[in-house]
Design a protein around this motif. Structure first.
Motif, PDB file in Angstrom:
ATOM      1  N   ASN A 166       0.830  -1.212   0.000  1.00  0.00           N
ATOM      2  CA  ASN A 166       0.000   0.000   0.000  1.00  0.00           C
ATOM      3  C   ASN A 166       0.858   1.254   0.000  1.00  0.00           C
ATOM      4  O   ASN A 166       0.551   2.230  -0.699  1.00  0.00           O
ATOM      5  CB  ASN A 166      -0.913   0.040   1.234  1.00  0.00           C
ATOM      6  CG  ASN A 166      -2.115  -0.866   1.062  1.00  0.00           C
ATOM      7  OD1 ASN A 166      -2.439  -1.276  -0.042  1.00  0.00           O
ATOM      8  ND2 ASN A 166      -2.760  -1.204   2.162  1.00  0.00           N
ATOM      9  N   LEU A 218      -1.056   3.939  -2.046  1.00  0.00           N
ATOM     10  CA  LEU A 218      -2.435   3.691  -1.635  1.00  0.00           C
ATOM     11  C   LEU A 218      -2.627   4.044  -0.168  1.00  0.00           C
ATOM     12  O   LEU A 218      -3.755   4.093   0.329  1.00  0.00           O
ATOM     13  CB  LEU A 218      -2.789   2.207  -1.856  1.00  0.00           C
ATOM     14  CG  LEU A 218      -2.711   1.746  -3.307  1.00  0.00           C
ATOM     15  CD1 LEU A 218      -2.627   0.223  -3.396  1.00  0.00           C
ATOM     16  CD2 LEU A 218      -3.913   2.230  -4.083  1.00  0.00           C
ATOM     17  N   ALA A 231      -3.796  13.059  -0.560  1.00  0.00           N
ATOM     18  CA  ALA A 231      -4.397  11.887  -1.217  1.00  0.00           C
ATOM     19  C   ALA A 231      -4.482  12.092  -2.728  1.00  0.00           C
ATOM     20  O   ALA A 231      -4.202  11.180  -3.511  1.00  0.00           O
ATOM     21  CB  ALA A 231      -5.779  11.627  -0.627  1.00  0.00           C
ATOM     22  N   ASP A 232      -4.877  13.292  -3.148  1.00  0.00           N
ATOM     23  CA  ASP A 232      -5.013  13.538  -4.586  1.00  0.00           C
ATOM     24  C   ASP A 232      -3.651  13.571  -5.282  1.00  0.00           C
ATOM     25  O   ASP A 232      -3.519  13.141  -6.433  1.00  0.00           O
ATOM     26  CB  ASP A 232      -5.773  14.845  -4.846  1.00  0.00           C
ATOM     27  CG  ASP A 232      -7.276  14.667  -4.656  1.00  0.00           C
ATOM     28  OD1 ASP A 232      -7.722  13.501  -4.587  1.00  0.00           O
ATOM     29  OD2 ASP A 232      -7.985  15.682  -4.562  1.00  0.00           O
ATOM     30  N   THR A 250      -2.650  10.111  -5.722  1.00  0.00           N
ATOM     31  CA  THR A 250      -3.390   9.546  -6.864  1.00  0.00           C
ATOM     32  C   THR A 250      -2.658   9.856  -8.168  1.00  0.00           C
ATOM     33  O   THR A 250      -2.527   8.993  -9.046  1.00  0.00           O
ATOM     34  CB  THR A 250      -4.827  10.125  -6.913  1.00  0.00           C
ATOM     35  OG1 THR A 250      -5.497   9.752  -5.722  1.00  0.00           O
ATOM     36  CG2 THR A 250      -5.610   9.602  -8.113  1.00  0.00           C
ATOM     37  N   ARG A 272       0.434   7.677  -8.411  1.00  0.00           N
ATOM     38  CA  ARG A 272       0.027   6.296  -8.708  1.00  0.00           C
ATOM     39  C   ARG A 272      -0.323   6.157 -10.188  1.00  0.00           C
ATOM     40  O   ARG A 272       0.057   5.198 -10.855  1.00  0.00           O
ATOM     41  CB  ARG A 272      -1.187   5.972  -7.838  1.00  0.00           C
ATOM     42  CG  ARG A 272      -1.586   4.532  -7.795  1.00  0.00           C
ATOM     43  CD  ARG A 272      -2.553   4.273  -6.657  1.00  0.00           C
ATOM     44  NE  ARG A 272      -3.770   5.037  -6.774  1.00  0.00           N
ATOM     45  CZ  ARG A 272      -4.228   5.883  -5.864  1.00  0.00           C
ATOM     46  NH1 ARG A 272      -3.564   6.079  -4.747  1.00  0.00           N
ATOM     47  NH2 ARG A 272      -5.345   6.532  -6.059  1.00  0.00           N
ATOM     48  N   ARG A 273      -1.033   7.151 -10.684  1.00  0.00           N
ATOM     49  CA  ARG A 273      -1.476   7.148 -12.078  1.00  0.00           C
ATOM     50  C   ARG A 273      -0.284   7.230 -13.029  1.00  0.00           C
ATOM     51  O   ARG A 273      -0.232   6.568 -14.051  1.00  0.00           O
ATOM     52  CB  ARG A 273      -2.380   8.371 -12.247  1.00  0.00           C
ATOM     53  CG  ARG A 273      -3.081   8.538 -13.533  1.00  0.00           C
ATOM     54  CD  ARG A 273      -3.951   9.769 -13.429  1.00  0.00           C
ATOM     55  NE  ARG A 273      -3.147  10.976 -13.207  1.00  0.00           N
ATOM     56  CZ  ARG A 273      -3.612  12.106 -12.685  1.00  0.00           C
ATOM     57  NH1 ARG A 273      -4.862  12.192 -12.291  1.00  0.00           N
ATOM     58  NH2 ARG A 273      -2.832  13.156 -12.550  1.00  0.00           N
ATOM     59  N   VAL A 323      -8.984   2.690 -20.223  1.00  0.00           N
ATOM     60  CA  VAL A 323      -9.458   3.502 -19.107  1.00  0.00           C
ATOM     61  C   VAL A 323      -8.266   3.987 -18.270  1.00  0.00           C
ATOM     62  O   VAL A 323      -8.283   5.102 -17.724  1.00  0.00           O
ATOM     63  CB  VAL A 323     -10.516   2.745 -18.276  1.00  0.00           C
ATOM     64  CG1 VAL A 323      -9.914   1.756 -17.309  1.00  0.00           C
ATOM     65  CG2 VAL A 323     -11.392   3.719 -17.494  1.00  0.00           C
ATOM     66  N   ALA A 324      -7.202   3.167 -18.208  1.00  0.00           N
ATOM     67  CA  ALA A 324      -5.992   3.598 -17.488  1.00  0.00           C
ATOM     68  C   ALA A 324      -5.286   4.726 -18.252  1.00  0.00           C
ATOM     69  O   ALA A 324      -4.740   5.651 -17.653  1.00  0.00           O
ATOM     70  CB  ALA A 324      -5.050   2.417 -17.311  1.00  0.00           C
ATOM     71  N   TYR A 365      -6.900   6.882 -20.035  1.00  0.00           N
ATOM     72  CA  TYR A 365      -7.772   8.051 -19.870  1.00  0.00           C
ATOM     73  C   TYR A 365      -7.389   8.844 -18.620  1.00  0.00           C
ATOM     74  O   TYR A 365      -7.293  10.072 -18.653  1.00  0.00           O
ATOM     75  CB  TYR A 365      -9.228   7.592 -19.793  1.00  0.00           C
ATOM     76  CG  TYR A 365     -10.198   8.671 -19.378  1.00  0.00           C
ATOM     77  CD1 TYR A 365     -10.599   9.664 -20.262  1.00  0.00           C
ATOM     78  CD2 TYR A 365     -10.718   8.694 -18.086  1.00  0.00           C
ATOM     79  CE1 TYR A 365     -11.474  10.658 -19.877  1.00  0.00           C
ATOM     80  CE2 TYR A 365     -11.601   9.683 -17.691  1.00  0.00           C
ATOM     81  CZ  TYR A 365     -11.986  10.657 -18.589  1.00  0.00           C
ATOM     82  OH  TYR A 365     -12.839  11.645 -18.199  1.00  0.00           O
ATOM     83  N   TYR A 366      -7.182   8.125 -17.499  1.00  0.00           N
ATOM     84  CA  TYR A 366      -6.846   8.822 -16.258  1.00  0.00           C
ATOM     85  C   TYR A 366      -5.418   9.390 -16.315  1.00  0.00           C
ATOM     86  O   TYR A 366      -5.099  10.360 -15.644  1.00  0.00           O
ATOM     87  CB  TYR A 366      -6.982   7.894 -15.050  1.00  0.00           C
ATOM     88  CG  TYR A 366      -8.409   7.510 -14.772  1.00  0.00           C
ATOM     89  CD1 TYR A 366      -9.356   8.485 -14.509  1.00  0.00           C
ATOM     90  CD2 TYR A 366      -8.811   6.189 -14.786  1.00  0.00           C
ATOM     91  CE1 TYR A 366     -10.667   8.152 -14.260  1.00  0.00           C
ATOM     92  CE2 TYR A 366     -10.120   5.845 -14.540  1.00  0.00           C
ATOM     93  CZ  TYR A 366     -11.051   6.827 -14.281  1.00  0.00           C
ATOM     94  OH  TYR A 366     -12.350   6.495 -14.042  1.00  0.00           O
ATOM     95  N   SER A 401      -3.407  10.212 -19.335  1.00  0.00           N
ATOM     96  CA  SER A 401      -3.144  11.302 -20.282  1.00  0.00           C
ATOM     97  C   SER A 401      -4.175  11.293 -21.402  1.00  0.00           C
ATOM     98  O   SER A 401      -5.270  11.815 -21.248  1.00  0.00           O
ATOM     99  CB  SER A 401      -1.736  11.159 -20.855  1.00  0.00           C
ATOM    100  OG  SER A 401      -1.524   9.837 -21.326  1.00  0.00           O
ATOM    101  N   PHE A 437     -14.656   7.564 -22.041  1.00  0.00           N
ATOM    102  CA  PHE A 437     -14.450   7.250 -20.623  1.00  0.00           C
ATOM    103  C   PHE A 437     -14.803   8.424 -19.701  1.00  0.00           C
ATOM    104  O   PHE A 437     -14.400   8.444 -18.554  1.00  0.00           O
ATOM    105  CB  PHE A 437     -13.000   6.821 -20.397  1.00  0.00           C
ATOM    106  CG  PHE A 437     -12.634   5.636 -21.227  1.00  0.00           C
ATOM    107  CD1 PHE A 437     -13.044   4.364 -20.856  1.00  0.00           C
ATOM    108  CD2 PHE A 437     -11.931   5.794 -22.395  1.00  0.00           C
ATOM    109  CE1 PHE A 437     -12.736   3.274 -21.639  1.00  0.00           C
ATOM    110  CE2 PHE A 437     -11.619   4.698 -23.191  1.00  0.00           C
ATOM    111  CZ  PHE A 437     -12.022   3.439 -22.809  1.00  0.00           C
ATOM    112  N   LEU A 475      -6.525   3.407 -10.405  1.00  0.00           N
ATOM    113  CA  LEU A 475      -6.091   3.722 -11.768  1.00  0.00           C
ATOM    114  C   LEU A 475      -5.876   5.225 -11.964  1.00  0.00           C
ATOM    115  O   LEU A 475      -5.310   5.642 -12.964  1.00  0.00           O
ATOM    116  CB  LEU A 475      -7.121   3.232 -12.785  1.00  0.00           C
ATOM    117  CG  LEU A 475      -7.256   1.716 -12.917  1.00  0.00           C
ATOM    118  CD1 LEU A 475      -8.354   1.375 -13.910  1.00  0.00           C
ATOM    119  CD2 LEU A 475      -5.940   1.087 -13.353  1.00  0.00           C
TER     120      LEU A 475
END
Lengths: 236, 402
Positions: A47, A52, A72-73, A76, A79-80, A104-105, A107-108, A110, B6, B306
């Motif tokens: 984690n 995480l 936290a953001d 994120t 992590r992304r 979808v990965a 998308y988050y 780039s 998405f 993700l």
């Protein structure tokens, strides 16, 4: 050069100390296994490395960036951008196709690029299954989609939590072969596992017990490990 | 496949399609609420305006009718149900001299056969343009005097001013058209008493000379002095003439208050039902969204891993709730439009109260208000779920049950 550096990491839940004073470095391009029995702190380390969770104290430096003080953001975003996660249960989104699960990965991260996502699926041998929903894929195929998703954003580190824990022997071989291929291409891989045969693929294995590093084994066979400090010590 | 594939909106729609029965059930509930709110408001407003118009312009305080024809008079006035009934005309002079009577104007009600103007029977009302105070307030333009062979028509009678209307084979020139009254006047044709008597002879409805026929009228509208209570004036008239003329009285105040009570009951019923449905929709949706959030914690955890932010997940839930809310509201509006507008005549006939149709713009405004109020129920019901997104730990949630 180290891609990951943990210094004095502790994690305390109320009265319970899940991790205590962990020091660990992971070199760029290294394949590291983290082993230990249930409750040894494997998931807590996972984690923290995977952004995480945050340690109660100590510092985490990933790819030159200190993570301990991030929100936290911000975690994120790290992590992304820098971490590719592979799960035991695959965790694909049930209403998206294999291709969309990879995209979808993107998308988050780039921009969505269908060709690139297809190439990632092709790399794990699943280009012909791109339009299939997760329920139409076998366990091994779902895990390969999960790997393609983890790779799609060119992460600094691939973090795999029991990647073969839910697979039969044949699929386990396929997945480990893919990880070997990624490793040969220069990817840094950290595998959290309780299975010695999976850890045996790693260049180095860290064995956790009671929230501390019990021993570190070069070559990945923990049964032949010296005690911590005898050979290489923590933070090797 | 592009970026748009998405976005929260697209993923929300994909998830709604994945649970068609749940999505349709929730949208159906919102649609039902919208239907009741919009449909009920439109009906209520139509009736309310009809009543206001009636109260504002029905100049008579009392109507004298033949005994036993009270209901028929109300039906003719309020709903335009054609009927024919008679009183002796010499009563008019006696009434005019009675204490408390300021104005008295006679009417003659005649039910037509199917007329060229209309698909159904119309009520022909003969009146005295000289003494009239019942018809004139609703007449458009300045109608100086109604000449022989001329008629005034209700707002829903087809021929326009200057055109001809044939009744019992006799042609009449349309001299004026009334404004919409919301009452039976809208489907009535008005002519002078002399013309209606002549029409009866020419149309073969009565035999004999006109002097015999014009000895009858159907009702007398009375305006009373402010110094007298209409009920007292009526009681005095009844005491003097009830036996000789077999009279009955309609107090227009009572008529209006009866309508007002009916309307108030209808209005209360609509609001209580709408409030109940809104509350029900909110509770059901809140529970369903909350349960769904628990069901989908793994999915949300994965999206967080993700790279989805909490704000993005909040937008995803809000999108789903908005699709359900506003989709259901649109369905409800469409349902109300399909059912209420084409069948409005039938609905108002069965309700039996005066009504005035709203303008298209007003209907649009009510539709928009109902759409917003009903549609907002979805996002509002999802607020708790949106705020709860931050309450679970990402990775432990994802690994639950492994």
């Amino acid at each position: 050069m180290n891609i990951l550096e943990l210094r004095g990491i502790s994690k305390i839940y109320g009265q319970l100390s899940a991790l205590s004073e962990i020091d660990l470095d992971v070199a760029q391009g290294e394949w590291l296994a983290i082993m230990g029995p249930s409750g040894s702190g494997k998931t807590t380390v996972m984690n923290i490395i995977g952004c995480l969770d945050k340690p109660s104290c100590g510092s985490v430096v990933l790819d030159g960036q200190e993570l301990s003080a991030l929100s936290a953001d911000e975690l994120t975003a790290i992590r992304r951008d820098k971490i590719g996660l592979i799960f035991q249960q695959f965790h694909l989104i049930s209403y998206l196709t294999a291709l969309e699960n990879v995209m979808v990965a993107q998308y988050y991260h780039s921009l969505v690029d269908e060709k690139e996502a297809l190439a990632a699926l092709d790399r794990v041998g699943l280009a012909d299954r791109a339009k299939h929903l997760p329920r139409q894929l076998s366990g091994g195929e779902q895990q390969r989609v999960c790997i393609a998703r983890a790779l799609i954003n060119y992460p600094s580190i691939i973090l795999a939590d029991e990647p073969t824990g839910n697979l039969d022997e044949a699929n386990e071989r396929v997945v480990m072969d893919i990880l070997h291929q990624l490793h040969r291409e220069g990817s840094t891989i950290v595998v959290v596992t309780h299975a010695p045969e999976v850890a045996a693929h790693a260049e180095r294995t860290v064995v956790l017990e009671y929230g501390k590093i019990a021993r570190i084994v070069l070559g990945g066979d923990p049964s032949k490990a010296p005690e911590v400090g005898e050979a290489c010590g923590a933070g090797a | 496949m592009t970026e748009r594939a998405f976005t929260p909106g697209v993923l929300a729609r994909a998830n709604l399609r994945r649970r068609p029965f749940r999505s349709a059930g929730l949208a159906g509930l919102v649609a039902l609420f919208t239907f009741v709110l919009f449909g009920g408001t439109i009906l209520n407003e139509n009736l309310s305006r009809g009543l206001d118009s009636l109260a504002g312009r029905l100049g008579a305080d009392l109507l004298i009718v033949p005994y036993g024809y009270e209901k028929e008079t109300q039906a003719a006035l309020l709903r335009g149900e054609p009927s024919t009934f008679y009183l002796k005309a010499d009563l008019l002079d006696k009434v005019r001299g009675a204490p408390g009577v300021v104005q008295a104007s006679p009417q003659f009600f005649l039910a037509s056969l199917n007329a060229s103007c209309c698909t159904a029977q119309v009520q022909i009302i003969g009146y005295d343009p000289e003494s009239d105070f019942l018809i004139r307030p609703w007449t458009r333009g300045n109608l100086a005097a109604l000449e022989k062979g001329q008629v005034v028509v209700g707002s829903r009678i087809i021929p326009a001013v200057g055109e001809e209307l044939t009744l019992f084979g006799v042609g009449f020139a349309v001299a004026a058209k009334m404004e919409a009254t919301g009452m039976g006047f809208d489907t009535s044709v008005f002519m002078s008493l002399d013309d209606v008597y002549e029409l009866m002879v020419k149309g073969g409805l009565a035999e004999g000379d006109l002097s015999q026929i014009n000895a009858f009228i159907s009702s007398i509208a009375l305006k009373t002095s402010p110094d007298f209570a209409p009920r007292d004036v009526g009681n005095e008239l009844m005491r003097r003439h009830a036996l000789d003329y077999n009279l009955d009285l309609v107090l227009t105040k009572n008529l209006l208050s009866d309508i007002s009570v009916s309307l108030k009951n209808f209005s209360s019923f609509i609001w209580v039902l709408a409030a109940f449905l809104w509350l029900l929709a909110m509770i059901v949706m809140s529970v369903v969204f909350s349960v769904a959030l628990n069901e989908r914690q793994r999915e949300f955890s994965l999206l967080r891993i993700l790279g989805a932010t909490r704000g993005w997940l909040g937008r995803l839930i809000l999108h789903e709730a908005s699709y359900i809310g506003f989709g259901g509201a649109a369905l409800g509006l469409a349902g109300a439009a399909v059912i209420i507008f084409p069948f409005s005549t039938l609905i108002f006939q069965s309700i039996g109260l005066p009504h005035l149709r709203l303008s298209g713009l007003t209907v649009l405004a009510y539709g928009l208000a109902a759409f917003i109020l009903a549609g907002a129920a979805g996002p509002l019901a999802s607020l708790y779920s949106v705020l709860s997104i931050t309450r679970f730990d990402i990775y432990p949630t994802l690994r639950e049950g492994e």
